[in-house]
Design a protein around this motif. Structure first.
Motif, PDB file in Angstrom:
ATOM      1  N   THR A 232       0.833  -1.199   0.000  1.00 22.49           N
ATOM      2  CA  THR A 232       0.000   0.000   0.000  1.00 22.49           C
ATOM      3  C   THR A 232       0.872   1.255   0.000  1.00 22.49           C
ATOM      4  OG1 THR A 232      -0.231  -0.194   2.408  1.00 22.49           O
ATOM      5  CG2 THR A 232      -2.046  -1.057   1.052  1.00 22.49           C
ATOM      6  N   ALA A 233       2.059   1.170   0.587  1.00 23.84           N
ATOM      7  CA  ALA A 233       2.978   2.323   0.580  1.00 23.84           C
ATOM      8  C   ALA A 233       3.386   2.672  -0.849  1.00 23.84           C
ATOM      9  CB  ALA A 233       4.213   2.028   1.431  1.00 23.84           C
ATOM     10  N   LYS A 234       3.647   1.642  -1.675  1.00 28.00           N
ATOM     11  CA  LYS A 234       4.013   1.873  -3.083  1.00 28.00           C
ATOM     12  C   LYS A 234       2.852   2.499  -3.847  1.00 28.00           C
ATOM     13  CE  LYS A 234       7.508  -1.100  -5.037  1.00 28.00           C
ATOM     14  NZ  LYS A 234       7.851  -2.373  -5.611  1.00 28.00           N
ATOM     15  N   ILE A 235       1.668   2.000  -3.591  1.00 28.09           N
ATOM     16  CA  ILE A 235       0.476   2.537  -4.254  1.00 28.09           C
ATOM     17  C   ILE A 235       0.297   4.003  -3.868  1.00 28.09           C
ATOM     18  CG2 ILE A 235      -2.046   2.397  -4.436  1.00 28.09           C
ATOM     19  CD1 ILE A 235      -1.706  -0.670  -3.889  1.00 28.09           C
ATOM     20  N   ALA A 236       0.463   4.290  -2.584  1.00 28.86           N
ATOM     21  CA  ALA A 236       0.311   5.667  -2.107  1.00 28.86           C
ATOM     22  C   ALA A 236       1.323   6.592  -2.775  1.00 28.86           C
ATOM     23  CB  ALA A 236       0.467   5.711  -0.582  1.00 28.86           C
ATOM     24  N   ARG A 237       2.582   6.156  -2.862  1.00 26.80           N
ATOM     25  CA  ARG A 237       3.605   6.978  -3.526  1.00 26.80           C
ATOM     26  C   ARG A 237       3.238   7.232  -4.982  1.00 26.80           C
ATOM     27  NH1 ARG A 237       7.093   3.888  -0.563  1.00 26.80           N
ATOM     28  NH2 ARG A 237       7.604   2.510  -2.297  1.00 26.80           N
TER      29      ARG A 237
ATOM     30  N   PHE B  78      -6.054   3.415   3.553  1.00 27.43           N
ATOM     31  CA  PHE B  78      -6.772   2.687   4.605  1.00 27.43           C
ATOM     32  C   PHE B  78      -8.091   3.372   4.959  1.00 27.43           C
ATOM     33  CE2 PHE B  78      -2.362   1.257   5.221  1.00 27.43           C
ATOM     34  CZ  PHE B  78      -2.571  -0.101   5.031  1.00 27.43           C
ATOM     35  N   ARG B  79      -8.102   4.693   4.903  1.00 30.48           N
ATOM     36  CA  ARG B  79      -9.334   5.428   5.207  1.00 30.48           C
ATOM     37  C   ARG B  79     -10.434   5.118   4.189  1.00 30.48           C
ATOM     38  NH1 ARG B  79      -9.524  11.611   4.606  1.00 30.48           N
ATOM     39  NH2 ARG B  79     -11.734  11.815   4.318  1.00 30.48           N
ATOM     40  N   HIS B  80     -10.036   5.074   2.912  1.00 34.68           N
ATOM     41  CA  HIS B  80     -11.038   4.840   1.859  1.00 34.68           C
ATOM     42  C   HIS B  80     -11.327   3.363   1.619  1.00 34.68           C
ATOM     43  CE1 HIS B  80     -11.610   8.953   0.622  1.00 34.68           C
ATOM     44  NE2 HIS B  80     -10.316   9.132   0.430  1.00 34.68           N
TER      45      HIS B  80
ATOM     46  N   LYS C 186      -5.460  -3.386   2.012  1.00 37.24           N
ATOM     47  CA  LYS C 186      -5.068  -3.749   0.647  1.00 37.24           C
ATOM     48  C   LYS C 186      -6.118  -4.692   0.056  1.00 37.24           C
ATOM     49  CE  LYS C 186      -1.263  -6.008  -1.833  1.00 37.24           C
ATOM     50  NZ  LYS C 186       0.058  -6.630  -1.690  1.00 37.24           N
ATOM     51  N   THR C 187      -6.635  -5.585   0.888  1.00 34.69           N
ATOM     52  CA  THR C 187      -7.684  -6.510   0.438  1.00 34.69           C
ATOM     53  C   THR C 187      -8.961  -5.744   0.097  1.00 34.69           C
ATOM     54  OG1 THR C 187      -6.739  -8.279   1.778  1.00 34.69           O
ATOM     55  CG2 THR C 187      -9.014  -8.560   1.058  1.00 34.69           C
ATOM     56  N   GLY C 188      -9.282  -4.727   0.892  1.00 32.33           N
ATOM     57  CA  GLY C 188     -10.453  -3.907   0.590  1.00 32.33           C
ATOM     58  C   GLY C 188     -10.305  -3.195  -0.745  1.00 32.33           C
ATOM     59  N   LEU C 189      -9.093  -2.685  -1.009  1.00 25.85           N
ATOM     60  CA  LEU C 189      -8.811  -2.057  -2.299  1.00 25.85           C
ATOM     61  C   LEU C 189      -8.946  -3.085  -3.421  1.00 25.85           C
ATOM     62  CD1 LEU C 189      -7.819   0.267  -4.103  1.00 25.85           C
ATOM     63  CD2 LEU C 189      -5.476  -0.295  -3.400  1.00 25.85           C
TER      64      LEU C 189
ATOM     65  N   VAL D  41     -11.667  -5.460  -8.214  1.00 27.10           N
ATOM     66  CA  VAL D  41     -12.271  -6.620  -8.878  1.00 27.10           C
ATOM     67  C   VAL D  41     -13.748  -6.358  -9.165  1.00 27.10           C
ATOM     68  CG1 VAL D  41     -12.904  -9.047  -8.580  1.00 27.10           C
ATOM     69  CG2 VAL D  41     -10.593  -8.285  -8.004  1.00 27.10           C
ATOM     70  N   SER D  42     -14.451  -5.811  -8.187  1.00 27.16           N
ATOM     71  CA  SER D  42     -15.875  -5.514  -8.375  1.00 27.16           C
ATOM     72  C   SER D  42     -16.083  -4.499  -9.500  1.00 27.16           C
ATOM     73  CB  SER D  42     -16.452  -4.987  -7.063  1.00 27.16           C
ATOM     74  OG  SER D  42     -17.788  -4.609  -7.236  1.00 27.16           O
ATOM     75  N   HIS D  43     -15.272  -3.453  -9.490  1.00 30.84           N
ATOM     76  CA  HIS D  43     -15.385  -2.424 -10.529  1.00 30.84           C
ATOM     77  C   HIS D  43     -15.021  -3.001 -11.903  1.00 30.84           C
ATOM     78  CE1 HIS D  43     -15.534   1.576 -12.227  1.00 30.84           C
ATOM     79  NE2 HIS D  43     -14.315   1.423 -12.700  1.00 30.84           N
ATOM     80  N   GLY D  44     -13.977  -3.813 -11.958  1.00 29.28           N
ATOM     81  CA  GLY D  44     -13.575  -4.434 -13.228  1.00 29.28           C
ATOM     82  C   GLY D  44     -14.642  -5.349 -13.787  1.00 29.28           C
ATOM     83  N   ASP D  45     -15.228  -6.157 -12.918  1.00 23.94           N
ATOM     84  CA  ASP D  45     -16.312  -7.041 -13.359  1.00 23.94           C
ATOM     85  C   ASP D  45     -17.507  -6.229 -13.850  1.00 23.94           C
ATOM     86  OD1 ASP D  45     -14.787  -9.259 -12.778  1.00 23.94           O
ATOM     87  OD2 ASP D  45     -15.863  -9.767 -10.926  1.00 23.94           O
TER      88      ASP D  45
END
Length: 176
Positions: A26-31, A41-43, A47-50, A55-59
């Motif tokens: 998640t640190a890499k994603i944030a950067r 984490f707030r949104h 990482k699993t929630g993201l 996956v849901s959006h892609g489907d």
């Protein structure tokens, strides 16, 4: 969805698609997104929630493309549009990248896609049967596999290969 959430999702898709889910923190994603890790984490809680949102959006995106072609009553018109689905996705290269990244994540994590494939088979197999194929679900599965190859080619910029795959499917499925 806020702009920051969109930036997080785009960064996650790019990184997961290129390096895999397990290799990215998640640190890499944030950067990459230009946000704090805490905002992820707030949104998204984790990482699993993201991942679940991605996956849901892609489907849902893929389902939207399927919905756009599924209204035909004429089986040949339906199959033509279904087969050309990757060409529709070419209009938005971002959709191709998203689809491929989500597919890669699902394969990496062993997420079962059978339910989605079964739904697509059920939805389109009547048209395949109408044009005379004896094993409609097998034909639909072959089309879905060819779609993945065509979408990969789009993402790599090889439009010639994409058009060749589509032309081959049209010939094999509806003699066009």
């Amino acid at each position: 969805m806020t702009q920051k959430q969109t930036d997080i999702i785009k960064s996650a898709i790019t990184l997961f698609g290129s390096q895999g889910y397990a290799a990215i923190s998640t640190a890499k994603i944030a950067r990459e997104a230009g946000v704090s890790e805490g905002l992820i984490f707030r949104h998204f809680t984790s990482k699993t929630g993201l991942l679940n949102v991605l996956v849901s959006h892609g489907d849902q995106q893929y389902q939207n493309y399927l919905d756009a072609v599924a209204d035909h009553r004429d089986p040949i018109a339906l199959l033509r549009d279904f087969i050309k689905l990757p060409v529709s996705m070419m209009e938005t290269r971002e959709d191709c990248e998203y689809y491929l990244a989500v597919s890669k994540i699902q394969l990496e994590l062993g997420i079962n896609r059978e339910e989605m494939y079964d739904e697509v088979c059920d939805r389109f197999s009547w048209a395949v049967a109408e044009v005379g194929h004896g094993k409609p679900k097998s034909v639909i599965r072959a089309i879905l596999s060819a779609h993945e190859g065509a979408i990969s080619a789009i993402h790599l910029g090889d439009l010639h290969k994409t058009h060749a795959v589509i032309a081959g499917l049209l010939e094999l499925v509806i003699n066009e």
